[in-house]
Design a protein around this motif. Structure first.
Motif, PDB file in Angstrom:
ATOM      1  N   ALA A  45       0.824  -1.205   0.000  1.00  0.00           N
ATOM      2  CA  ALA A  45       0.000   0.000   0.000  1.00  0.00           C
ATOM      3  C   ALA A  45       0.863   1.262   0.000  1.00  0.00           C
ATOM      4  CB  ALA A  45      -0.923  -0.010   1.218  1.00  0.00           C
ATOM      5  N   LEU A  46       2.073   1.146   0.527  1.00  0.00           N
ATOM      6  CA  LEU A  46       2.923   2.326   0.647  1.00  0.00           C
ATOM      7  C   LEU A  46       3.500   2.786  -0.683  1.00  0.00           C
ATOM      8  CD1 LEU A  46       4.812   1.648   3.987  1.00  0.00           C
ATOM      9  CD2 LEU A  46       2.988   3.301   3.494  1.00  0.00           C
ATOM     10  N   GLU A  47       3.584   1.832  -1.619  1.00  0.00           N
ATOM     11  CA  GLU A  47       4.248   2.153  -2.867  1.00  0.00           C
ATOM     12  C   GLU A  47       3.214   2.342  -3.961  1.00  0.00           C
ATOM     13  OE1 GLU A  47       7.984   0.254  -5.194  1.00  0.00           O
ATOM     14  OE2 GLU A  47       7.123  -0.878  -3.549  1.00  0.00           O
ATOM     15  N   PRO A  48       3.019   3.538  -4.437  1.00  0.00           N
ATOM     16  CA  PRO A  48       1.968   3.730  -5.433  1.00  0.00           C
ATOM     17  C   PRO A  48       2.334   3.111  -6.774  1.00  0.00           C
ATOM     18  CG  PRO A  48       3.183   5.760  -5.095  1.00  0.00           C
ATOM     19  CD  PRO A  48       3.743   4.773  -4.133  1.00  0.00           C
ATOM     20  N   GLY A  49       1.304   2.716  -7.505  1.00  0.00           N
ATOM     21  CA  GLY A  49       1.512   2.179  -8.844  1.00  0.00           C
ATOM     22  C   GLY A  49       1.116   3.220  -9.885  1.00  0.00           C
ATOM     23  N   VAL A  50       0.672   2.736 -11.024  1.00  0.00           N
ATOM     24  CA  VAL A  50       0.309   3.647 -12.100  1.00  0.00           C
ATOM     25  C   VAL A  50      -1.134   3.374 -12.499  1.00  0.00           C
ATOM     26  CG1 VAL A  50       0.853   4.384 -14.449  1.00  0.00           C
ATOM     27  CG2 VAL A  50       2.680   3.555 -12.938  1.00  0.00           C
ATOM     28  N   ALA A  51      -1.926   4.431 -12.607  1.00  0.00           N
ATOM     29  CA  ALA A  51      -3.307   4.262 -13.049  1.00  0.00           C
ATOM     30  C   ALA A  51      -3.324   3.941 -14.538  1.00  0.00           C
ATOM     31  CB  ALA A  51      -4.098   5.544 -12.781  1.00  0.00           C
ATOM     32  N   GLU A 102     -10.513  -0.461 -10.652  1.00  0.00           N
ATOM     33  CA  GLU A 102      -9.286  -0.542  -9.856  1.00  0.00           C
ATOM     34  C   GLU A 102      -8.040  -0.251 -10.677  1.00  0.00           C
ATOM     35  OE1 GLU A 102      -8.991  -4.050  -7.478  1.00  0.00           O
ATOM     36  OE2 GLU A 102     -10.787  -3.557  -6.358  1.00  0.00           O
ATOM     37  N   LEU A 103      -8.077  -0.645 -11.948  1.00  0.00           N
ATOM     38  CA  LEU A 103      -6.931  -0.365 -12.812  1.00  0.00           C
ATOM     39  C   LEU A 103      -6.781   1.133 -13.019  1.00  0.00           C
ATOM     40  CD1 LEU A 103      -7.388  -3.128 -15.550  1.00  0.00           C
ATOM     41  CD2 LEU A 103      -5.674  -3.057 -13.731  1.00  0.00           C
ATOM     42  N   ASP A 104      -7.890   1.827 -12.862  1.00  0.00           N
ATOM     43  CA  ASP A 104      -7.920   3.265 -13.093  1.00  0.00           C
ATOM     44  C   ASP A 104      -7.347   4.043 -11.909  1.00  0.00           C
ATOM     45  OD1 ASP A 104      -8.386   5.662 -14.207  1.00  0.00           O
ATOM     46  OD2 ASP A 104     -10.576   5.513 -14.259  1.00  0.00           O
ATOM     47  N   ARG A 105      -6.960   3.332 -10.839  1.00  0.00           N
ATOM     48  CA  ARG A 105      -6.385   4.012  -9.674  1.00  0.00           C
ATOM     49  C   ARG A 105      -4.878   3.766  -9.587  1.00  0.00           C
ATOM     50  NH1 ARG A 105      -9.940   1.314  -5.677  1.00  0.00           N
ATOM     51  NH2 ARG A 105     -11.858   1.480  -6.867  1.00  0.00           N
ATOM     52  N   ASP A 106      -4.155   4.664  -8.896  1.00  0.00           N
ATOM     53  CA  ASP A 106      -2.715   4.428  -8.833  1.00  0.00           C
ATOM     54  C   ASP A 106      -2.344   3.529  -7.653  1.00  0.00           C
ATOM     55  OD1 ASP A 106      -2.869   6.094  -6.696  1.00  0.00           O
ATOM     56  OD2 ASP A 106      -1.506   7.629  -7.479  1.00  0.00           O
ATOM     57  N   GLN A 107      -3.347   3.173  -6.845  1.00  0.00           N
ATOM     58  CA  GLN A 107      -3.114   2.141  -5.832  1.00  0.00           C
ATOM     59  C   GLN A 107      -3.161   0.788  -6.542  1.00  0.00           C
ATOM     60  OE1 GLN A 107      -3.650   2.400  -2.159  1.00  0.00           O
ATOM     61  NE2 GLN A 107      -4.523   0.420  -1.641  1.00  0.00           N
ATOM     62  N   PRO A 108      -2.053   0.029  -6.496  1.00  0.00           N
ATOM     63  CA  PRO A 108      -2.056  -1.210  -7.294  1.00  0.00           C
ATOM     64  C   PRO A 108      -3.162  -2.175  -6.865  1.00  0.00           C
ATOM     65  CG  PRO A 108       0.145  -0.756  -6.431  1.00  0.00           C
ATOM     66  CD  PRO A 108      -0.783   0.225  -5.790  1.00  0.00           C
ATOM     67  N   MET A 109      -3.834  -2.713  -7.845  1.00  0.00           N
ATOM     68  CA  MET A 109      -4.865  -3.712  -7.575  1.00  0.00           C
ATOM     69  C   MET A 109      -4.199  -5.023  -7.144  1.00  0.00           C
ATOM     70  SD  MET A 109      -7.527  -5.227 -10.381  1.00  0.00           S
ATOM     71  CE  MET A 109      -6.429  -6.197 -11.401  1.00  0.00           C
ATOM     72  N   HIS A 110      -4.759  -5.679  -6.118  1.00  0.00           N
ATOM     73  CA  HIS A 110      -4.327  -7.032  -5.749  1.00  0.00           C
ATOM     74  C   HIS A 110      -5.564  -7.867  -5.612  1.00  0.00           C
ATOM     75  CE1 HIS A 110      -0.461  -5.503  -3.634  1.00  0.00           C
ATOM     76  NE2 HIS A 110      -0.431  -5.398  -4.927  1.00  0.00           N
ATOM     77  N   ARG A 111      -5.957  -8.511  -6.667  1.00  0.00           N
ATOM     78  CA  ARG A 111      -7.254  -9.153  -6.618  1.00  0.00           C
ATOM     79  C   ARG A 111      -7.184 -10.617  -7.000  1.00  0.00           C
ATOM     80  NH1 ARG A 111     -12.409  -7.824  -5.752  1.00  0.00           N
ATOM     81  NH2 ARG A 111     -11.891  -5.690  -5.227  1.00  0.00           N
ATOM     82  N   LEU A 112      -7.957 -11.401  -6.251  1.00  0.00           N
ATOM     83  CA  LEU A 112      -8.094 -12.824  -6.551  1.00  0.00           C
ATOM     84  C   LEU A 112      -9.427 -13.024  -7.246  1.00  0.00           C
ATOM     85  CD1 LEU A 112      -7.150 -15.824  -6.039  1.00  0.00           C
ATOM     86  CD2 LEU A 112      -8.575 -15.755  -4.012  1.00  0.00           C
ATOM     87  N   LEU A 113      -9.385 -13.605  -8.435  1.00  0.00           N
ATOM     88  CA  LEU A 113     -10.624 -13.901  -9.144  1.00  0.00           C
ATOM     89  C   LEU A 113     -10.853 -15.403  -9.078  1.00  0.00           C
ATOM     90  CD1 LEU A 113     -13.011 -13.402 -11.013  1.00  0.00           C
ATOM     91  CD2 LEU A 113     -11.436 -13.348 -12.939  1.00  0.00           C
TER      92      LEU A 113
END
Ligand code: ADP
Ligand code: MG
Length: 727
Positions: free
Chosen positions: A237-243, A277-288
């Motif tokens: 959560a501390l490291e932002p990603g890219v939207a 979620e991809l549209d946010r810079d918080q990286p998505m971590h999702r289990l489908l």
């Protein structure tokens, strides 16, 4: 003595050597954490009723009668000792006067492999330890006798003695064991101090002792795991990603336009969730998670397309080469010219789809690596080969991991580390995951579920074929298969083993879902692809176009075999579990699983998912020699009767060791899970999770709790060691 002291120094080289070799116990700590499997209580046991031929057992029982007689066929004498646990009886057999002096009324522990003679169970020449209560043997005065997981040369009572040595040594456990758990947490949750819990688990006086000790020790296991996961979540959560926002008129729209079907409601909903979620810079971590055949691939592909449209790259990690190749092929087909940018007939607005597996020839590999590194390839599909250092991405925006249960957390992390900024991550699994498992193994992921199958699916009906009890049913099974093939359909025949080279290195190709076997049982080796294929060609399936597929074939051979099956050229594919994961041939409608009892519940469910892919109804026949009324037979019957993956996952949890459920990279001792039951300890896990999250949410984190920090570090080291061993 400390916890790290090698056992050899405490127990001597011989005992320690056997413990290391046969039980994987090396240090004082290892032995202290080798908990009893159960506790025998004199006079009130019904264990003898549960014995099965082939089991390696330790039983506590009382001698009822002793009879010695000459043998008729051979020289020498035979002593038969009948022992009882108060209810049932068991016969012990000794030759040549050994133990002829045993007296009725004596109590003892008897260990051996259960055999059968004229319908009666017996132990031949068991190891034994009489409970005479003399001298230093105060153990035997105890009401509860711990029975340890033992091995050939290390009996339960040797372990008991050794543990006692540790517990008594060096002024007691208090000095040896430093309790990592903060006093305040211990008090709040009513937990025993660690030293007391260890003492009680090994030498309990009452069953309440055991319960309280177990609760404390389980708590430690749950907390360490949850702290590890909470730390991972925080770091992420501390490291932002890219939207990666949606861009109309790009690849995604092209994919949608090219799809030969309408998305199911579930696919649309999950798709929206991912797009957001991809549209946010918080990286998505999702289990489908979604049933086999629920159409996860399309959902992933659409997310990948969105990322490519936003200028990034997407990687799809598959567990096998067959599956990676199939994904790459499918995606290329769907994208058409848009997936061939840079080629003559390609669309310059599109991108490139690159397949990266371990078997690429040097030149092809170089080209693929260049396309990935320069960013020309927007979509990269591959196996473990993607994790290698040489693979560099220009701008990795999304990692999709297909069929997660084959990958460890570290592998996911390795791929994640390839982004300059942390990429979004989507993990897909067809093995439905109970809530507790989601909270532990997948504790760093959010979850989405596809519950609905695309409409128009025929569904699969499953039956058990008890080959030993009803051999005629097996003939009928082959006849059914021939009928389907005659109607233009295709079939799989799955076997647990490859065959050809016999001997120890012909292990089951994939045993990770198989239930634990009793060591010492000598069942016949599992059926092998090569043998079965030959038998079928010569007999029941003569005249059909039959081919084989297994892990010892080269990637080219595998690919050719898969392709021939996909085009219908091959009618019957005899294969190992390589077909388990994700292989998609809609025209295949029959699956015959040979030696079905050698597979785990979830694995069988996955396997049969291969024949429910098209509009025709599927048929899955589980062939087994296990008696229909045996636990194994009943397990197969419930697989046949249930199509609900969640229910089967629960059944699977019940029949498998917890370690297996935790996945390859986190299994067994390494995961630190010995007592915790993912099924039964839901509440405790939730408590520990809350405590872990709270502890890490403070400014100083674990800085004031060096004991806990050390436990977490130790778990991380073990995990890493395991990972390195596997790599
Ligand atoms: P899984 O979830 O097991 O990975 P797949 O993604 O392989 O399933 O999809 C199974 C099959 O269903 C594929 O042939 C796929 O093309 C097809 N499929 C996916 N979504 C739909 C849909 N909405 N309608 C019809 N068929 C679909
Ligand atoms: Mg799939």
């Amino acid at each position: 003595m400390t916890l790290q002291t090698p056992l050899a120094r405490v127990l001597g080289p011989k005992t320690a050597g056997s413990m290391a070799e046969q039980l994987d116990l090396h240090t004082v700590r290892d032995l202290l954490r080798h908990y009893p499997r159960r506790y025998a209580r004199r006079g009130e046991m019904a264990r003898l009723d549960d014995l099965q031929v082939g089991d390696r057992v330790t039983v506590l029982a009382q001698v009822k009668s002793v009879e010695t007689r000459r043998m008729r066929q051979r020289r020498g004498s035979l002593t038969e000792v009948t022992v009882s646990d108060g209810g049932s009886t068991l016969k012990l057999v000794f030759f040549n006067h050994r133990h002829a002096h045993l007296g009725p009324g004596e109590w003892g522990l008897f260990a051996g492999t259960v055999g059968q003679y004229r319908d009666r169970l017996q132990l031949t020449h068991p190891d034994m330890h009489l409970l005479r209560g003399d001298g230093d043997d105060d153990d035997w005065a105890r009401a509860l006798v711990p029975i340890y997981p033992a091995s050939k040369d290390v009996s339960s009572w040797v372990i008991q003695k050794s543990v006692k040595l540790l517990l008594g040594a060096g002024g007691g456990l208090g000095d040896l064991v430093v309790d990592p758990l903060p006093e305040e947490i211990r008090a709040r949750h009513g937990l025993l101090p660690l030293a007391a819990a260890l003492l009680d688990i090994h030498r309990p006086t009452t069953s309440e002792d055991i319960e309280r000790a177990e609760r404390r020790l389980k708590w430690d296991e749950a907390l360490t795991l949850q702290l590890t996961l909470a730390a991972r979540r925080r770091a992420a959560a501390l490291e932002p990603g890219v939207a990666r926002p949606r861009r109309p008129g790009g690849l995604l729209d092209a994919v949608d336009a090219a799809l030969p079907f309408a998305l199911t409601e579930g696919q649309r909903e999950v798709g929206e969730e991912l797009a957001g979620e991809l549209d946010r810079d918080q990286p998505m971590h999702r289990l489908l998670q979604g049933e086999v055949g629920s159409g996860k691939t399309v959902v992933a592909l659409r997310a990948m397309a969105q990322v490519v449209d936003a200028g990034g790259q997407a990687a799809l990690l598959a567990p096998t080469e067959v599956l990676a190749a199939q994904h790459a092929r499918g995606i290329r087909e769907l994208l058409g010219p848009l997936g061939r940018a840079g080629e003559l007939d390609g669309d310059p607005e599109g991108t490139r789809v690159v397949l990266l597996t371990g078997s690429l020839k040097a030149a092809a590999r170089r080209q693929a690596l260049a396309e990935v590194a320069e960013g020309r390839a927007g979509i990269v599909v591959g196996t473990h080969a993607l994790l290698q250092e040489a693979v560099e991405f220009a701008d990795l925006g999304l990692v999709v991991v297909d069929e997660q249960h084959r990958f460890g957390v570290e592998q996911r992390d390795a791929l994640r580390a390839k982004g300059t900024r942390p990429p979004h991550v989507l993990v897909m699994t067809a093995t439905p995951i109970p809530r507790t498992v989601a909270m532990t193994v997948y504790g760093d992921l959010e979850t989405s579920t596809l519950r609905q199958l695309p409409s128009g699916r025929g569904g699969v009906s499953s039956s058990v074929v008890p080959a030993a009890e009803k051999p005629a049913w097996l003939d009928r099974a082959w006849a059914r298969l021939r009928e389907e093939v005659a109607a233009g359909r295709q079939a799989y025949v799955v076997c647990p083993r490859i065959g050809d080279v016999s001997g120890p290195d012909d292990q089951p190709e994939d045993a990770d879902g198989a239930p634990e076997e009793n060591p010492g049982s000598d069942r016949r080796p599992p059926l092998a692809v090569l043998d079965v294929a030959e038998l079928l060609r010569a007999g029941p399936l003569a005249g059909l176009r039959l081919d084989v597929l297994h892990g010892r074939m080269t990637p080219e051979e595998k690919d050719a075999a898969m392709r021939a099956f996909a085009t219908g050229e091959t009618q019957v594919l005899v294969a190992t579990t390589v077909v388990e994961v994700g292989v998609d041939v809609p025209n295949a409608t029959v699956m015959v699983v040979m030696d079905a009892d050698r597979f785990g519940v979830s694995q069988l469910h996955q396997l049969r998912g291969r024949v429910a892919r098209g509009k025709h109804a599927g048929l899955c026949l589980l062939v087994s020699e296990a008696p229909t009324s045996s636990p194994t037979g009943l397990r197969l019957a419930s697989v046949a009767a249930t199509s609900d993956g969640f229910e089967l996952a629960r059944l699977d949890l019940e029949t498998r060791r917890e370690g297996d459920v935790l996945g390859a990279a986190q299994s067994g001792r390494r995961s630190g899970i010995r007592l915790l039951s993912l099924l039964e300890d839901e509440e405790l896990i939730a408590e520990a999770r809350a405590v872990a999250t709270a502890l890490l949410a403070t400014e100083r984190g674990l800085a004031d709790h060096p004991g806990l920090a050390a436990e977490v570090a130790a778990l991380a080291t073990d995990e890493r060691a395991e990972y390195l061993e596997k790599a």
